[in-house]
Each structure stands twice: as C-alpha cells, then as structure tokens.
Design an enzyme around this catalytic site. Structure first.
Site, PDB file in Angstrom:
ATOM      1  N   GLY A   1      31.592  46.738  30.567  1.00 16.61           N
ATOM      2  CA  GLY A   1      30.183  47.300  29.628  1.00 16.61           C
ATOM      3  C   GLY A   1      29.307  47.407  30.752  1.00 16.61           C
ATOM      4  O   GLY A   1      29.260  48.343  31.461  1.00 16.61           O
ATOM      5  N   PHE A   2      29.408  46.610  32.257  1.00 14.48           N
ATOM      6  CA  PHE A   2      28.181  46.865  33.516  1.00 14.48           C
ATOM      7  C   PHE A   2      26.537  47.511  32.909  1.00 14.48           C
ATOM      8  O   PHE A   2      25.966  47.638  33.722  1.00 14.48           O
ATOM      9  CB  PHE A   2      28.711  47.886  34.245  1.00 14.48           C
ATOM     10  CG  PHE A   2      30.119  47.985  34.593  1.00 14.48           C
ATOM     11  CD1 PHE A   2      30.624  46.737  35.370  1.00 14.48           C
ATOM     12  CD2 PHE A   2      31.386  48.053  34.579  1.00 14.48           C
ATOM     13  CE1 PHE A   2      32.109  46.951  35.612  1.00 14.48           C
ATOM     14  CE2 PHE A   2      32.222  48.389  34.301  1.00 14.48           C
ATOM     15  CZ  PHE A   2      32.501  47.969  35.241  1.00 14.48           C
TER      16      PHE A   2
ATOM     17  N   GLY B   1      34.136  41.061  30.472  1.00 15.84           N
ATOM     18  CA  GLY B   1      34.933  40.971  31.357  1.00 15.84           C
ATOM     19  C   GLY B   1      36.002  39.735  32.093  1.00 15.84           C
ATOM     20  O   GLY B   1      36.790  39.396  33.008  1.00 15.84           O
TER      21      GLY B   1
ATOM     22  N   ARG C   1      27.602  24.960  40.581  1.00 13.72           N
ATOM     23  CA  ARG C   1      28.988  24.361  39.965  1.00 13.72           C
ATOM     24  C   ARG C   1      29.936  26.053  39.522  1.00 13.72           C
ATOM     25  O   ARG C   1      29.672  26.691  38.107  1.00 13.72           O
ATOM     26  CB  ARG C   1      28.749  23.494  38.605  1.00 13.72           C
ATOM     27  CG  ARG C   1      30.279  22.867  38.690  1.00 13.72           C
ATOM     28  CD  ARG C   1      30.211  22.052  37.504  1.00 13.72           C
ATOM     29  NE  ARG C   1      31.449  21.338  37.693  1.00 13.72           N
ATOM     30  CZ  ARG C   1      31.136  19.781  36.499  1.00 13.72           C
ATOM     31  NH1 ARG C   1      30.245  19.793  35.488  1.00 13.72           N
ATOM     32  NH2 ARG C   1      32.453  19.268  36.781  1.00 13.72           N
TER      33      ARG C   1
ATOM     34  N   GLN D   1      35.525  37.947  39.584  1.00 16.76           N
ATOM     35  CA  GLN D   1      33.706  38.826  39.357  1.00 16.76           C
ATOM     36  C   GLN D   1      33.310  38.864  40.649  1.00 16.76           C
ATOM     37  O   GLN D   1      32.275  40.104  40.742  1.00 16.76           O
ATOM     38  CB  GLN D   1      33.069  37.536  39.079  1.00 16.76           C
ATOM     39  CG  GLN D   1      32.902  37.050  37.320  1.00 16.76           C
ATOM     40  CD  GLN D   1      32.453  38.384  37.296  1.00 16.76           C
ATOM     41  OE1 GLN D   1      33.405  39.725  36.689  1.00 16.76           O
ATOM     42  NE2 GLN D   1      30.796  37.834  36.313  1.00 16.76           N
TER      43      GLN D   1
ATOM     44  N   GLY E   1      23.981  31.870  37.494  1.00 19.90           N
ATOM     45  CA  GLY E   1      24.665  32.710  37.047  1.00 19.90           C
ATOM     46  C   GLY E   1      25.379  33.901  37.961  1.00 19.90           C
ATOM     47  O   GLY E   1      24.937  33.616  40.013  1.00 19.90           O
TER      48      GLY E   1
ATOM     49  N   GLU F   1      25.737  39.005  38.589  1.00 14.94           N
ATOM     50  CA  GLU F   1      25.323  40.121  39.423  1.00 14.94           C
ATOM     51  C   GLU F   1      24.423  40.137  40.862  1.00 14.94           C
ATOM     52  O   GLU F   1      24.666  41.252  41.346  1.00 14.94           O
ATOM     53  CB  GLU F   1      23.454  40.165  38.334  1.00 14.94           C
ATOM     54  CG  GLU F   1      23.380  39.756  37.077  1.00 14.94           C
ATOM     55  CD  GLU F   1      24.396  41.154  36.024  1.00 14.94           C
ATOM     56  OE1 GLU F   1      24.205  42.362  36.797  1.00 14.94           O
ATOM     57  OE2 GLU F   1      23.868  41.195  35.183  1.00 14.94           O
TER      58      GLU F   1
END
Length: 715
Positions: free
Chosen positions: A217-218, A445, A605, A615, A679, A682
């Site tokens: 998707g991105f 993904g 973590r 990723q 996160g 990104e």
C-alpha cells in the site's frame, strides 16, 4: 510483558497462503452474477464535460451499462467540474473485464477546457500557510544566523512520487437490499465504510468492508478513492455485484502521490560545531479542492538542540488530484534537507559527521520541553559505525577510488514520531483451548497478522500455534488506519490489553471454583503458560479447557480498548536511527550505484525480529528509489502524467540493492505503551536518501540537492 513468543524470529503465519496463491485479495473473490466496471477518465485538468458520446460503447458486445450521471455522489471533489486530469467521468459495466475495458475506450467526451496550473513552480500559482503547520519560531534565528562563524544555506527540490505496490486498487461491491458489502484493497476498512456511506448517502452501519490481505500500500489505500465509491454506485444501479480494478496507468491518477517539495534549510554554527541557528522553509503542492499537508517541519524543529529555530510551511494549490501519504510522509522529505545540510556543515568545519551530530544532541524535546521517553541515538551511531566500518571512511571527497570508480561513504540520522491511537480488541478462548483475537486493522505487508499474534500469545500464556489474529473486517472492534507507523504500538497494545483481561477472567473463575486445583489461590500469584494455570510453587494446575468444560461454556471472551490517553502531554516519544551508505560513482557516465547500506534503530521492543528486519530492508529499498530513481513526470500543458507505468516510472530492482542490513538497539519504551514498542514502518525510509546523497558527495565532492539524483548532475 513476559512470555515465550514475543522476540521469536517467526515466519509469517500467512506466508504459505500468499506464496501458493491461496490468500484471497480484493479482486479475487468470486460472487454469483459478477459484473465488471471500468472507469472512464477525463482528459482535461480543469473545466467541465460538455458531452459524452456513449453509443459505440453501448453497442459493444457484453456492455450492459454506461453510467455518466454521477451527480448523486458526494466525492472529495466536484462531480460537475473537472478538478484534475484523470478525474472519473463515467463507468462502463459489462459481463467481462475485457468488454468493459474496450467499451470504456469507445466513450468519447468533449470539454470546455479552462486554463490549468499543474506546475508547483509556476509563478502564477499562489501559496497559503499550511493550516495545521503554523509558522514556528524560538529564539532569534535570523540574528544568530547572521553572526554565525559557519553557515550553510541550501535549496532543495524533490520530485513528485507515485506509489507502486503490486496489487492494483480493487473493489467488489454487492448490495443485499439496503446493505452494502465491499471487498476492497484498503489500509483502513472502517474509514472506507465511512467514506462510501457518506458518498452514497446511506447509514454507515449499512456498509461493511472486508480486506484480509493487501498486496502493498505505502499509503495509497488509506482512504477510499473514487473507484471504490463508483463500484458501489454501479452495483446499486445495476442490481448486481460489480468489480472495479484500476489499471496501472489509472492508478497514477486515482490514489494520490507524495507531493513535490521545494525546501530551504539554513544552519549557522560556531567554530566548535555547535549549531545555534536553523531556518527551514518549505513549500509543497496540493490540490485546489483539498489542503493536503505533511509533517515536514517536525524533524527540523526537533532533532537537534538548536536554540534559535524558525520554520515556515506553505501549500501551493494546483489543478491536480490531492496528494496522499507515502511512506515516511513529510519526514522523509525534510530529513533529506536537514541531514544534507548537517553533512555540509560537518564538511565545512572539518568535523566528523557523527561527531557533529553528537555535539548537538538535545537533553529534552526543544519544541514541547518534555523529557524523552527513550532516545538511544548515541547507541545507534556507535552500533552503525562499528558494523558499517565508518572508521575506514576518508573525509576528503574523491579520496577513494577503485579503477575508474569513485567510492564514497555517507550517513544520516532518522527519526519518526511514535504514533499511537485508540484501538478496540476482542479476545476469545474456545473450548478446544485455541484463541482468536480480532480488530479492524489491516496488514499491507509488515506482518501485522503475525506480530500481533505473538503479543496475544504471550498475554494469554499460549503457544503461537494456538492463537489466531483476525483483521480486515469493518465489523471488528475500532482500529485506526494501518499507516503512520501506528499499528504495532496501538493494535498490539489493544490486543495485549484484551488478552490480559481475558486471562484474568479465567484466573478469577479458577480461584473461585471449588473444583479447581487453584481454588482460593491468590490471583496475583497465578501464572499461565501453554494454557495451563499455576500458582507459585504449587504443582497443581488448571487449564483454559478444563475451566470452560466445568462451566459448560463453549468459550470465554473479553473486549477492551486501549489508547495513549494523555501520555504525549508528559513525554516525548520518537523512534531513532542511524543510516549508513556506501556508493560508487562512475564520473564518465554519471552513474551512481549502491554498494551496501546498514542502519541501526532504536524502536523500542522488537516483537518479531525477522519481520522487523524485513521492514527495515524494505524501507531502505524505498529510500533508494527516492534518492536515485523515482520521479513523476507531468506534462504541464494538460496535467497528464507522462510516465504512468512501470515501464517508464523507475523503481529499484534486485540489481539496485546488493547488500542491505539493519540491527536494533536492545531497548523498550514502557512509558509510551504497555508493550514497550515504537513504530517501525515509516522510520526505515527516513534518512536513506540523505545518507546516499552524502555518500555521493564524499565520493565526488558535488553537493546534490535535487531528488532523484540524475546522472546529468554528475557529468
């Protein structure tokens, strides 16, 4: 949070389904009576349609409907005026995809064309302040810059970029009376339900959206675009299910893009390398019908401890489709400017780039004045420099050659805000001892289905094979968009919360049941492992299955909601990274090749090491594209995208990414969320273009400030 499953390098639970073709994506669902819709796109950037000739299309075998009256729909843009080239003006519905596509090619439209602006650099275009990014200033940045011992003042341009996941935008719509079901490629099924309901004027609860699998998707599937609404519209008009799949070319007009940006970044520093002044000014393109803006000013205001800082963000409205989030939205663009300027300052002062950054490390968030939850950037620099071999870098440009090639090393800092949103989660353990956890998130993904399962398994005290995480259904508990590096911290925390509540329900039943071996045990002393409950050193044990059997229950469940609350008013929580790149440059051809890259991250973590590494590598690949290859070419005479295909729009392939690796600092962020994560999705693209550009400078002595880096800039 303790357990045996989190931290394991598990393979994706859905891997076999995906590689064998058994995973069913949006366009692959089979429905009785399915028809096929193809969108007809307008070919004027501004004006209105004066006529649509449909006779030839209607006469084509297999074509059943040509829908041209879209006036009942409430879209993001006008349906009576053209807002951008490629705007939908009709839908052709046929019994086969081929008939619909050919029928659409036979539709002819006439236009009242109006002068259009599609170039962000057009002097006729006007700019306004970004509504949620007001001008910011602390100290006296202009005065400090004027009196600085060393100054860097650079202008940057970044081309528009388009998303290019493999799965095309796809929607199947079916009405059952007043109820609408959509099978849609979506990063936010509940948002899609809300958007489609609003566009069609139906209650939101009457729309259900399914999306279990997403083929990349991105950011291109965060919102429900026109094609989703048109599929539902066509299905209602025809009384049969309708499938709409955009072509690759239509994709470029249909789902947004990373906006082109124009940036200025100026730094003023003392002779010791202490940065006293930072001035950042940026302008990005947006559409006339929406003011799309990104977090470009975040990093320049925050990353370094600069006492005198000013930022300004302007939007230039054009006759184009509205931009959209694309991996690392805003931050990836501003990091290129910031980290390039810092590298130039280090060169001018004769200070190692890492050392210069360390001399400007802040002790707190200079914008919010809050303490950091964790900030292990020094450890990222140390690990990255050691693993990459930074000590072998030659500071003077053009100092290392291999035959005719110039070899250079560069690095950059990465950071991204640790976004968390409120999420609901439902957990259930059935009589056979297996567990199911559900929430309405998506997995485009990164392996969300696997990593959230790992969190749930540990919270319930079950082995991974007995836990299933379900997602992609708007009827499931609340979830935000699968975007913004939000999912693991938010959905994972909600899953942990609901599973912990469910485990405690079982414990409460056991200690209150005279038939349980744990009767009258202290609930605080009860632990669960492999579905068996034990108290302290006592060898007696109960189990989920036995508790349910004695109670005569088919299962037990708990629903819980987790959100960050006011945490962000008390701490500043970001992810951090250090990105290193080595390139070769052929000075005769102007050709830049990546030789190797390494990045070290502080992202709290790490739930699933194999998926986290994947990723990181994926983000580097996207950063390589941004640095060297990707750029959307627009014909500004009419707004047409010239390179709207994978034959013409360049993305990295295997030969472009020979050696990529990443590692993670052993840390967690317990102040930010109950599972201690930050996160990751990104941040892994942030800093990559700058690290590559800085390596090119180290190789050639040419400071390049335009992306993508084109060979003519090096000749």
């Amino acid at each position: 949070m303790t357990g045996d499953v989190v931290g394991q390098a598990l393979s994706r639970v859905d891997a076999r389904l995906k590689v064998t073709g058994a995973a069913t994506y949006a366009a692959e669902h089979r429905l009785d009576g399915l028809l096929y819709g193809v969108v007809v796109n307008g070919t004027a950037a501004r004006g209105r349609v004066t006529g649509i000739a449909t006779d030839a299309a209607r006469a084509h075998p297999g074509v059943l409907h040509v829908l041209t009256d879209l006036s009942s729909l409430r879209l993001a843009h006008s349906v009576t005026e053209l807002a951008f080239y490629g705007q939908p003006i009709a839908v052709v519905v046929a019994t086969t995809a081929e008939a619909a596509a050919h029928g659409a090619s036979l539709v002819e439209a006439t236009y009242d064309r109006q002068p259009a602006l599609t170039d962000v650099d057009d002097p006729r275009a006007t700019s306004v302040t970004a509504p949620t990014n007001p001008d910011y200033s602390r100290g006296d940045p202009d005065g400090a810059f004027a009196s600085a011992d060393a100054k860097v003042d650079l202008e940057f341009t970044i081309s528009r970029e388009n998303h290019n996941p493999i799965e095309l935008p796809s929607t199947i719509a079916r009405w059952d009376g007043d109820k609408l079901t959509l099978w849609d490629k979506s990063q936010w099924v509940q948002g899609a339900a809300r958007t489609v309901a609003g566009a069609l004027g139906v209650p939101e609860q009457d729309v259900r959206v399914h999306c279990e699998y997403v083929g990349g998707g991105f950011g291109s599937a965060i919102r429900a675009y026109d094609h989703v609404i048109l599929a539902a519209f066509a299905a209602r008009r025809t009384g049969r299910p309708v499938k709409v799949v955009l072509s690759r070319r239509q994709f470029y007009y249909g789902t947004g893009f990373r906006p082109a940006s124009r940036q200025r970044l100026a730094l003023g520093a003392g002779a010791t390398g202490r940065i006293d002044s930072l001035i950042y000014e940026v302008r990005t393109e947006t559409s006339r019908y929406e003011q799309y803006q990104e977090g470009l000013t975040d990093l320049p205001k925050f990353l370094y401890g600069v006492p005198h800082t000013r930022t300004r963000y302007r939007l230039t409205a054009l006759d184009t489709q509205s931009p959209a989030s694309m991996r690392g939205p805003g931050v990836a663009s501003s990091a290129f400017a910031l980290e390039t300027a810092v590298d130039q300052l280090a060169h001018d002062l004769g200070i190692d780039p890492i050392e210069l950054r360390l001399r400007n490390e802040p002790t707190r968030d200079e914008v919010t004045r809050l303490p950091f939850s964790t900030r292990k950037l020094r450890e990222c620099y140390d690990l990255g420099a050691r693993r990459f071999g930074w000590s072998r870098r030659r500071p003077a440009p053009s100092g290392r050659t291999e035959g005719d090639l110039l070899i250079g090393m560069g690095m950059a800092t990465a950071s991204y805000h640790n976004n968390r949103r409120e999420v609901g989660s439902r957990a259930r353990v059935d009589a056979d001892g297996t567990a199911t956890v559900a929430t309405a998130t998506s997995d485009m993904g990164p392996g969300t289905t696997t990593s959230v399962m790992q969190v749930a398994a540990d919270a319930l005290g079950l082995p991974a094979r007995q836990v299933t995480f379900r997602l992609g259904d708007s009827a499931y508990p609340l979830a935000p968009p699968h975007a913004g590096a939000t999912t693991m911290a938010s959905v994972g925390s909600a899953a942990h919360t609901s599973c912990t509540a469910l485990r405690n329900r079982f414990i409460a039943r056991a200690v209150a049941d005279p038939a349980s071996p744990l009767y009258r045990a202290d609930p605080a002393e009860v632990t669960v492992r492999d579905g068996r409950l034990r108290s302290g050193e006592n060898s007696a044990a109960d189990s989920y299955r036995d508790i349910l059997r004695r109670a005569g229950l088919p299962g037990l469940e708990a629903t819980a909601t987790w959100g960050p609350g006011d945490i962000d008013t008390r701490i500043s929580t970001y992810g951090y990274g250090a990105v290193f790149a080595e390139v070769s440059v052929d000075p005769l051809l102007g050709l830049v090749r990546i030789r190797r890259m390494f990045a070290a991250y502080d992202v709290g973590r790490v739930i699933s090491p194999k998926l986290a590494h994947s990723q990181a590598v994926g983000g580097m690949v996207g950063g390589i594209g941004m640095a060297l290859l990707e750029g959307t070419a627009v014909d500004h005479r009419d707004g047409r995208i010239v390179n709207a295909s994978l034959a013409d729009y360049l993305v990295p392939v295997n030969a472009d990414v020979p050696e990529l690796d990443a590692a993670f600092i052993d840390t967690e962020d317990p102040l930010a969320d109950p599972i201690g994560v930050k996160g990751l999705g990104e941040i892994t693209i942030v800093g990559v273009p700058a690290a590559i550009g800085n390596a090119v400078f180290n190789a050639t002595g040419k400071r390049l400030t335009d992306l993508p880096i084109r060979l003519e800039a090096l000749l």
